[in-house]
Design an enzyme around this catalytic site. Structure first.
Site, PDB file in Angstrom:
ATOM      1  N   HIS A 136       4.783   0.088  -0.196  1.00  0.00           N
ATOM      2  CA  HIS A 136       5.534  -0.714   0.761  1.00  0.00           C
ATOM      3  C   HIS A 136       4.644  -1.779   1.371  1.00  0.00           C
ATOM      4  CE1 HIS A 136       3.767   2.725   2.888  1.00  0.00           C
ATOM      5  NE2 HIS A 136       3.750   1.972   3.984  1.00  0.00           N
ATOM      6  N   ARG A 157       7.669  -9.301  15.310  1.00  0.00           N
ATOM      7  CA  ARG A 157       8.088  -7.963  14.849  1.00  0.00           C
ATOM      8  C   ARG A 157       7.063  -6.926  15.288  1.00  0.00           C
ATOM      9  NH1 ARG A 157       7.358  -4.858  10.055  1.00  0.00           N
ATOM     10  NH2 ARG A 157       9.052  -3.344   9.975  1.00  0.00           N
ATOM     11  N   HIS A 163       0.852  -1.190   0.000  1.00  0.00           N
ATOM     12  CA  HIS A 163       0.000   0.000   0.000  1.00  0.00           C
ATOM     13  C   HIS A 163       0.885   1.237   0.000  1.00  0.00           C
ATOM     14  CE1 HIS A 163       1.152  -0.548   4.211  1.00  0.00           C
ATOM     15  NE2 HIS A 163       1.008   0.765   4.339  1.00  0.00           N
ATOM     16  N   ASP A 169       0.882   5.123   1.915  1.00  0.00           N
ATOM     17  CA  ASP A 169       0.210   5.739   3.063  1.00  0.00           C
ATOM     18  C   ASP A 169      -0.560   6.972   2.592  1.00  0.00           C
ATOM     19  OD1 ASP A 169       1.314   3.808   4.664  1.00  0.00           O
ATOM     20  OD2 ASP A 169       2.913   5.084   5.452  1.00  0.00           O
TER      21      ASP A 169
HETATM   22  C1  LIG Z   1      -4.857   7.981   9.148  1.00  0.00           C
HETATM   23  C2  LIG Z   1      -4.855   6.725   8.727  1.00  0.00           C
HETATM   24  C3  LIG Z   1      -3.976   6.181   7.673  1.00  0.00           C
HETATM   25  C4  LIG Z   1      -4.278   4.691   7.682  1.00  0.00           C
HETATM   26  C5  LIG Z   1      -5.726   4.685   8.045  1.00  0.00           C
HETATM   27  C6  LIG Z   1      -5.732   5.648   9.235  1.00  0.00           C
HETATM   28  O1  LIG Z   1      -6.997   5.978   9.554  1.00  0.00           O
HETATM   29  C7  LIG Z   1      -5.063   5.034  10.455  1.00  0.00           C
HETATM   30  C8  LIG Z   1      -4.285   3.797  10.085  1.00  0.00           C
HETATM   31  C9  LIG Z   1      -3.490   3.946   8.797  1.00  0.00           C
HETATM   32  C10 LIG Z   1      -3.159   2.600   8.194  1.00  0.00           C
HETATM   33  C11 LIG Z   1      -1.908   1.931   8.823  1.00  0.00           C
HETATM   34  C12 LIG Z   1      -1.675   0.582   8.138  1.00  0.00           C
HETATM   35  C13 LIG Z   1      -1.740   0.678   6.607  1.00  0.00           C
HETATM   36  C14 LIG Z   1      -3.002   1.503   6.177  1.00  0.00           C
HETATM   37  C15 LIG Z   1      -3.172   1.488   4.661  1.00  0.00           C
HETATM   38  C16 LIG Z   1      -4.190   0.988   6.947  1.00  0.00           C
HETATM   39  O2  LIG Z   1      -4.954   0.100   6.615  1.00  0.00           O
HETATM   40  O3  LIG Z   1      -4.281   1.694   8.142  1.00  0.00           O
HETATM   41  C17 LIG Z   1      -2.886   2.902   6.753  1.00  0.00           C
HETATM   42  C18 LIG Z   1      -3.979   3.918   6.387  1.00  0.00           C
HETATM   43  C19 LIG Z   1      -3.585   4.785   5.204  1.00  0.00           C
HETATM   44  O4  LIG Z   1      -2.476   5.339   5.196  1.00  0.00           O
HETATM   45  O5  LIG Z   1      -4.392   4.871   4.283  1.00  0.00           O
HETATM   46  O1  LIG Z   2       5.298  -2.568   9.777  1.00  0.00           O
HETATM   47  C1  LIG Z   2       5.804  -1.952   8.864  1.00  0.00           C
HETATM   48  O2  LIG Z   2       6.994  -1.992   8.642  1.00  0.00           O
HETATM   49  C2  LIG Z   2       4.945  -1.132   7.928  1.00  0.00           C
HETATM   50  C3  LIG Z   2       3.784  -0.497   8.606  1.00  0.00           C
HETATM   51  C4  LIG Z   2       3.038   0.387   7.687  1.00  0.00           C
HETATM   52  O3  LIG Z   2       3.269   0.405   6.498  1.00  0.00           O
HETATM   53  C5  LIG Z   2       1.979   1.264   8.207  1.00  0.00           C
HETATM   54  O4  LIG Z   2       1.671   1.214   9.417  1.00  0.00           O
HETATM   55  O5  LIG Z   2       1.436   2.053   7.394  1.00  0.00           O
HETATM   56 FE   LIG Z   3       2.269   2.075   5.515  1.00  0.00          FE
END
Ligand SMILES: C=C1C[C@]23C[C@@]1(O)CC[C@H]2[C@@]12CCC[C@@](C)(C(=O)O1)[C@H]2[C@@H]3C(=O)O
Ligand SMILES: O=C(O)CCC(=O)C(=O)O
Ligand SMILES: [Fe+2]
Length: 371
Positions: A287, A297, A230, A232
Site C-alpha cells: 500500500h 490529510r 510498502h 507493514d
Molecule cells: C514498528 C514499526 C513499523 C514501521 C517502523 C516502526 O518502527 C514504526 C513505524 C512504522 C512505519 C510507518 C510508516 C511506514 C513504515 C514502512 C515506516 O517507514 O515506518 C512502517 C514501518 C514498518 O511497518 O516496517
Molecule cells: O496514510 C496512510 O494511509 C498509510 C499509512 C501507512 O501505510 C503506515 O503508517 O504504515
Molecule cells: Fe503502512
C-alpha cells in the site's frame, strides 16, 4: 532482560540528516520531491481508474464476520471495519491531537526528533532512506510513553495529549486482539495453537507502535509521493484516516485501488508477520499514500505485533508434507532490523523454500523487482 521494541533499530541506525521543510511555505514542488516512475519500485502507471473492484467492508457485529474476514485476508489483504466498538469521540480526539502536533512550528517539532537509532519521535518515514526522492509527508512514531517528547512539544498541555494516546492505545489493543482471532479463527487456529497469545487469547504481552502521518496539501500532487509503496512489518495494522482520501492498495490484475474514507470506519491491513504465521495464505498487502492539491490529510496507524522477542514462524497446523514451512522463525525486533536493511526484500530474505515458479511467487510481492 527481554528485548524491547524500542531497541529494534539500535543496530540498524537510519541516517536521514534532513531537515523537514515548512510544507506550507512551498508553492512549487522542489526537485527533491518530484518522483518519476523510476523512483518507485511499483510504478504509478498501474493506477486503475474507475475499477469496479472495491475494498471489502465488514460489519463486525455480523454473525458471519469471521468468514468475511478470512475471505478478505486471502483475496485483498485489506478491509474496512464498521461497528468496531471504538468510540467516535476517541477518534475525534486523536485526530485533533494529530492536527495540533503537525501544525506546531517546525523548530518545535524538531525538538522531538526521532534519533537515528531510535524508534519514537518526529521525522521522515523510516523507509525514506531507500528512495532518491523525498516523500511529501511527516510522521511521529510513539512506542511506550510519549511523555518526554510531548513535554517538548506542548510544555503546558502535554498531559492531556498523553491521556488521549493512552486511551487510544488501550482501545486499539482490544480491537487488534479481536481482529487477530477473526483472522486466526478463519484459518482454524485456536488459543492452544498460539501460546504467546496467553491462555485467554488476550495478547497481553503484545507490542505496538502508533504512527501519526501528516500529508500537507501539495502544489503538484501528480508528481509527489506521500508515502511510498510498502508492506507493514506487523501482524496487522489498524488505520484511521480523516475524511481525505490518499490510501491505495495494490491489487493483482487491477492496479492501485483507493481505500475511500468512510465516516467512523477503520482500515485493517494484513502485515508481514501474519503472512509468515499463515505460511503465505494471508499475504501482506502493498500500500501507499498519495497526496492532493487542496486538502491536508491525516492518518493514524496502530501497528500491532507480537511480544518483541517471541519467535514467529508458520503455524504448525498450517504446515505438513504438502505445505512445507515457507519462512524461518524470526522475532519482531529481528524482522524490523531486516526491514531496515532490506526494505522490500525483507520477506523474501526470511523465506526458506524457493517459490514453485522460479520467476515469481504470487504471495511474495518482493521476490521480483517490478521495473
Ligand atoms: C514498528 C514499526 C513499523 C514501521 C517502523 C516502526 O518502527 C514504526 C513505524 C512504522 C512505519 C510507518 C510508516 C511506514 C513504515 C514502512 C515506516 O517507514 O515506518 C512502517 C514501518 C514498518 O511497518 O516496517
Ligand atoms: O496514510 C496512510 O494511509 C498509510 C499509512 C501507512 O501505510 C503506515 O503508517 O504504515
Ligand atoms: Fe503502512
Amino acid at each position: 532482560m527481554p528485548a524491547r521494541l524500542s531497541d529494534a533499530f539500535k543496530s540498524h541506525p537510519v541516517n536521514l540528516q534532513l531537515k523537514h521543510p515548512d510544507f506550507n511555505s512551498l508553492h512549487e514542488l522542489p526537485d527533491s520531491y518530484a518522483w518519476t516512475n523510476n523512483d518507485d519500485y511499483y510504478p504509478s502507471s498501474l493506477s486503475s481508474f474507475g475499477a469496479d473492484d472495491s475494498v471489502p467492508v465488514i460489519d463486525l457485529s455480523e454473525p458471519n464476520a469471521i468468514k468475511l474476514t478470512g475471505h478478505a485476508c486471502k483475496t485483498w489483504g485489506v478491509f474496512q471495519v464498521t461497528n468496531h466498538g471504538i468510540p467516535q469521540k476517541l477518534l475525534d480526539d486523536i485526530e485533533s491531537a494529530g492536527k495540533s502536533l503537525f501544525s506546531l512550528p517546525v523548530e518545535q517539532k524538531l525538538k522531538a526528533s526521532r534519533p537515528p537509532d531510535g524508534i519514537s519521535g518526529y521525522g521522515f518515514a523510516r523507509i525514506s532512506s531507500f528512495f532518491r526522492k523525498l516523500m511529501w509527508s511527516e510522521g511521529f512514531t510513539i512506542v511506550g510513553s510519549p511523555v518526554d517528547h510531548f513535554r517538548q512539544l506542548w510544555p503546558q498541555d502535554y498531559e492531556k495529549f498523553c491521556n488521549i494516546i493512552e486511551e487510544y492505545e488501550k482501545e486499539m489493543k482490544r480491537l487488534a486482539g479481536r481482529l487477530m482471532w477473526l483472522m486466526l479463527g478463519s484459518l482454524g487456529i485456536s488459543t492452544e495453537d498460539v501460546k504467546w497469545a496467553g491462555s485467554k487469547g488476550e495478547f497481553k504481552g503484545a507490542s505496538a507502535a502508533l504512527q501519526l502521518n501528516s500529508y500537507p496539501a501539495c502544489p503538484e500532487p501528480d508528481r509527489a509521493m506521500g508515502l511510498a509503496a510498502h508492506t507493514d512489518s506487523t501482524l496487522l495494522t489498524i488505520l484511521y484516516q480523516n475524511n481525505t482520501s490518499g490510501l491505495q492498495v495494490l491489487r493483482d490484475g487491477t492496479g492501485w485501488v483507493t481505500v475511500p474514507p468512510m465516516p467512523g470506519a477503520l482500515v485493517v491491513n494484513v502485515g508481514d508477520l501474519i503472512h509468515i504465521l499463515s505460511n503465505g495464505v494471508y499475504p501482506s498487502v502493498l500500500h501507499r499514500a498519495v497526496v492532493n492539491r487542496t486538502q491536508h490529510r491525516l492518518s493514524i496507524a496502530y501497528l500491532f505485533g507480537p511480544p518483541a522477542s517471541i519467535q514467529i514462524s508458520p503455524l504448525s497446523k498450517l504446515v505438513g508434507p504438502s505445505h512445507p514451512p515457507l519462512y524461518r522463525p524470526i522475532t519482531w525486533n529481528e524482522y524490523l532490523g531486516t526491514k531496515a536493511k532490506h526494505f522490500n526484500k525483507a520477506l523474501s530474505s526470511v523465506r526458506l523454500c524457493a517459490p514453485l515458479s522460479s520467476l515469481a511467487d504470487v504471495n511474495d510481492h518482493n521476490s521480483v523487482k517490478v521495473v
